[in-house]
Motif scaffolding. Sequence first.
Motif, PDB file in Angstrom:
ATOM      1  N   PRO A   1      -1.652  58.023  36.316  1.00 62.08           N
ATOM      2  CA  PRO A   1      -2.668  58.208  37.359  1.00 62.08           C
ATOM      3  C   PRO A   1      -2.152  57.933  38.782  1.00 62.08           C
ATOM      4  O   PRO A   1      -2.758  58.373  39.754  1.00 62.08           O
ATOM      5  N   SER A   2      -1.037  57.220  38.921  1.00 56.95           N
ATOM      6  CA  SER A   2      -0.492  56.978  40.258  1.00 56.95           C
ATOM      7  C   SER A   2      -0.009  58.278  40.907  1.00 56.95           C
ATOM      8  O   SER A   2       0.169  58.336  42.127  1.00 56.95           O
ATOM      9  N   TYR A   3       0.165  59.311  40.112  1.00 52.86           N
ATOM     10  CA  TYR A   3       0.525  60.644  40.627  1.00 52.86           C
ATOM     11  C   TYR A   3      -0.414  61.041  41.774  1.00 52.86           C
ATOM     12  O   TYR A   3       0.014  61.607  42.767  1.00 52.86           O
ATOM     13  N   TRP A   4      -1.696  60.734  41.600  1.00 52.72           N
ATOM     14  CA  TRP A   4      -2.697  61.137  42.592  1.00 52.72           C
ATOM     15  C   TRP A   4      -2.604  60.329  43.875  1.00 52.72           C
ATOM     16  O   TRP A   4      -3.231  60.685  44.880  1.00 52.72           O
ATOM     17  N   ASN A   5      -1.841  59.246  43.890  1.00 51.66           N
ATOM     18  CA  ASN A   5      -1.725  58.391  45.071  1.00 51.66           C
ATOM     19  C   ASN A   5      -0.427  58.594  45.846  1.00 51.66           C
ATOM     20  O   ASN A   5      -0.133  57.819  46.750  1.00 51.66           O
ATOM     21  N   ILE A   6       0.339  59.577  45.486  1.00 53.38           N
ATOM     22  CA  ILE A   6       1.594  59.858  46.177  1.00 53.38           C
ATOM     23  C   ILE A   6       1.384  61.077  47.065  1.00 53.38           C
ATOM     24  O   ILE A   6       1.078  62.160  46.574  1.00 53.38           O
ATOM     25  N   ASP A   7       1.530  60.882  48.349  1.00 53.11           N
ATOM     26  CA  ASP A   7       1.326  61.958  49.314  1.00 53.11           C
ATOM     27  C   ASP A   7       2.688  62.522  49.714  1.00 53.11           C
ATOM     28  O   ASP A   7       3.494  61.815  50.328  1.00 53.11           O
ATOM     29  N   VAL A   8       2.925  63.751  49.353  1.00 54.54           N
ATOM     30  CA  VAL A   8       4.199  64.408  49.663  1.00 54.54           C
ATOM     31  C   VAL A   8       3.900  65.557  50.618  1.00 54.54           C
ATOM     32  O   VAL A   8       3.314  66.566  50.226  1.00 54.54           O
ATOM     33  N   GLY A   9       4.293  65.390  51.870  1.00 45.52           N
ATOM     34  CA  GLY A   9       4.061  66.426  52.857  1.00 45.52           C
ATOM     35  C   GLY A   9       5.159  67.473  52.844  1.00 45.52           C
ATOM     36  O   GLY A   9       6.243  67.252  52.295  1.00 45.52           O
TER      37      GLY A   9
END
Length: 192
Positions: free
Chosen positions: A161-169
């Motif tokens: 679920p931490s996938y959703w908390n990684i912001d990759v611009g």
Amino acid sequence: MQLSVTLLAAARGSSLLAERFDDDRPLDSAGWDDVRRAAPGLAPLAAAELRYCSPTPRSRATGDALGLTPLIQPALRDCDMGRWRGHTLGEVTAVEPAAVDAWLRDPCSAPHGGEPLMAFIARIGEWLDTRPAQDGTRIVAVAEPAVVRAALVYVLKAPPPSYWNIDVGPLSAATVTGHRGRWSLRFAGGPS
């Protein structure tokens, strides 16, 4: 054997609000402008011995525009979103709110009929773990932001679920070092 793999997010092909699942759109004019502005700072990536990209048009175009001439890697494709492919999150939520909720909560679910998040993370991790290289080899891979997020979850052995908390611009880079099953996230800069 220690490898260095820099994961570079492709330049954008649309505004964030217009992003679609499993999107195959090419770079838009803003994306091309972003690549031109970022190119001097990303020039050292061309020194990598192995250069790859995901099969999306914008990943290939980003790599080519940076002079990487990357080899297309089908394993670096975005998550298979099944029947949601080509739709925005808002469009899907309006029609299938319970399915979207299940997909966001359970990394083993695939209500769209495509690839579950867990399988996507495992596929990207397997690609990373099977890079054919010698000790000290530098690798660069241009891919969709989702691929970079999946790789980081795998490398950090973070809960899915931490996938959703990684912001990759767009055009952001993350470097991981190590080898099969033992990776570390490395930040550049600072005193040596």
